[in-house]
Design a protein around this motif. Structure first.
Motif, PDB file in Angstrom:
ATOM      1  N   TYR A 174      37.062 -17.736  23.851  1.00  0.00           N
ATOM      2  CA  TYR A 174      35.785 -17.023  23.882  1.00  0.00           C
ATOM      3  C   TYR A 174      35.388 -16.723  25.315  1.00  0.00           C
ATOM      4  O   TYR A 174      35.517 -17.574  26.194  1.00  0.00           O
ATOM      5  CB  TYR A 174      34.697 -17.851  23.190  1.00  0.00           C
ATOM      6  N   GLY A 208      31.279 -24.942  16.542  1.00  0.00           N
ATOM      7  CA  GLY A 208      31.030 -23.572  16.095  1.00  0.00           C
ATOM      8  C   GLY A 208      29.954 -22.837  16.867  1.00  0.00           C
ATOM      9  O   GLY A 208      29.619 -21.700  16.538  1.00  0.00           O
ATOM     10  N   GLU A 209      29.403 -23.464  17.902  1.00  0.00           N
ATOM     11  CA  GLU A 209      28.364 -22.825  18.705  1.00  0.00           C
ATOM     12  C   GLU A 209      28.889 -22.492  20.103  1.00  0.00           C
ATOM     13  O   GLU A 209      29.561 -23.307  20.723  1.00  0.00           O
ATOM     14  CB  GLU A 209      27.141 -23.740  18.825  1.00  0.00           C
ATOM     15  N   GLN A 250      36.425 -12.463  21.830  1.00  0.00           N
ATOM     16  CA  GLN A 250      37.458 -13.440  21.493  1.00  0.00           C
ATOM     17  C   GLN A 250      38.797 -12.687  21.538  1.00  0.00           C
ATOM     18  O   GLN A 250      39.318 -12.266  20.512  1.00  0.00           O
ATOM     19  CB  GLN A 250      37.212 -14.047  20.101  1.00  0.00           C
ATOM     20  N   ARG A 275      27.508 -17.828  17.424  1.00  0.00           N
ATOM     21  CA  ARG A 275      28.347 -18.746  16.651  1.00  0.00           C
ATOM     22  C   ARG A 275      29.763 -18.177  16.637  1.00  0.00           C
ATOM     23  O   ARG A 275      29.949 -16.976  16.686  1.00  0.00           O
ATOM     24  CB  ARG A 275      27.813 -18.893  15.233  1.00  0.00           C
ATOM     25  N   THR A 276      30.737 -19.047  16.576  1.00  0.00           N
ATOM     26  CA  THR A 276      32.134 -18.596  16.620  1.00  0.00           C
ATOM     27  C   THR A 276      32.471 -17.662  15.466  1.00  0.00           C
ATOM     28  O   THR A 276      33.262 -16.736  15.639  1.00  0.00           O
ATOM     29  CB  THR A 276      33.100 -19.796  16.614  1.00  0.00           C
ATOM     30  N   ASP A 277      31.851 -17.855  14.300  1.00  0.00           N
ATOM     31  CA  ASP A 277      32.150 -16.986  13.162  1.00  0.00           C
ATOM     32  C   ASP A 277      31.531 -15.592  13.290  1.00  0.00           C
ATOM     33  O   ASP A 277      31.799 -14.713  12.472  1.00  0.00           O
ATOM     34  CB  ASP A 277      31.746 -17.634  11.837  1.00  0.00           C
ATOM     35  N   GLU A 278      30.727 -15.363  14.326  1.00  0.00           N
ATOM     36  CA  GLU A 278      30.131 -14.051  14.585  1.00  0.00           C
ATOM     37  C   GLU A 278      30.993 -13.208  15.535  1.00  0.00           C
ATOM     38  O   GLU A 278      30.686 -12.039  15.762  1.00  0.00           O
ATOM     39  CB  GLU A 278      28.743 -14.215  15.214  1.00  0.00           C
ATOM     40  N   PRO A 337      34.671 -11.762  16.143  1.00  0.00           N
ATOM     41  CA  PRO A 337      35.995 -11.573  15.556  1.00  0.00           C
ATOM     42  C   PRO A 337      37.125 -11.691  16.584  1.00  0.00           C
ATOM     43  O   PRO A 337      36.954 -11.339  17.755  1.00  0.00           O
ATOM     44  CB  PRO A 337      35.933 -10.152  14.992  1.00  0.00           C
ATOM     45  N   LYS A 339      42.662 -15.946  19.390  1.00  0.00           N
ATOM     46  CA  LYS A 339      42.014 -16.974  18.565  1.00  0.00           C
ATOM     47  C   LYS A 339      41.629 -18.195  19.410  1.00  0.00           C
ATOM     48  O   LYS A 339      42.448 -18.769  20.110  1.00  0.00           O
ATOM     49  CB  LYS A 339      42.936 -17.403  17.434  1.00  0.00           C
TER      50      LYS A 339
END
Length: 146
Positions: free
Chosen positions: A80, A136-137, A74, A53-56, A58, A77
């Motif tokens: 990925y 977000g995936e 990443q 997930r994108t929030d995993e 940094p 910003k």
């Protein structure tokens, strides 16, 4: 053997013979598997699936994805990237990602934006994979080496 068929180390004769048989069977099984080039890459098992997930992940760093032996970074910003987590020096699995990708086996470091080696002993870059991001995936799409 002591009382009850156990040696001085506390292992029963039955357990010792069973362990020896299992080890022999494993050796025969491994020899029949062929060489590493014949086996599918660990990434093949997760191709086309969500790997993180994108929030995993940094910004300016990354994370190791154990399933599929991948590193997801990443560098900037929203940018990925995925790389093989198999070090190009000796095949160890990458263990951590901070500002760089680190293989703790022998000290190799790789750039999070390119996969290029920054510190040896590795001299070849990590294999790079294409990813897509939606909702977000992060999904693994394909190897960019093909």
């Amino acid at each position: 053997m002591g009382a009850g068929g156990a040696c001085g180390c506390g292992i029963s004769r039955r357990r010792m013979i069973g362990a020896a048989g299992a080890a022999g069977a494993a050796a025969v099984g491994l020899s029949a598997c062929g060489n590493a080039e014949d086996r599918p890459a660990p990434q093949d098992a997760v191709m086309g699936t969500v790997i993180a997930r994108t929030d995993e992940v940094p910004v300016g760093g990354g994370t190791v994805v154990i399933k599929g032996k991948l590193v997801v970074t990443q560098p900037e910003k929203g940018d990925y990237r995925a790389y093989s987590a198999v070090c190009t020096h000796a095949g160890c699995t990458i263990q951590e990602v901070e500002e760089n990708i680190h293989c703790l086996c022998h000290g190799s470091e790789f750039d999070i934006a390119t996969g290029e080696p920054l510190a040896g002993p590795a001299t070849e870059r990590l294999e790079r994979f294409e990813v897509s991001v939606q909702g977000g995936e992060i999904t693994l799409e394909r190897s960019l080496e093909d």
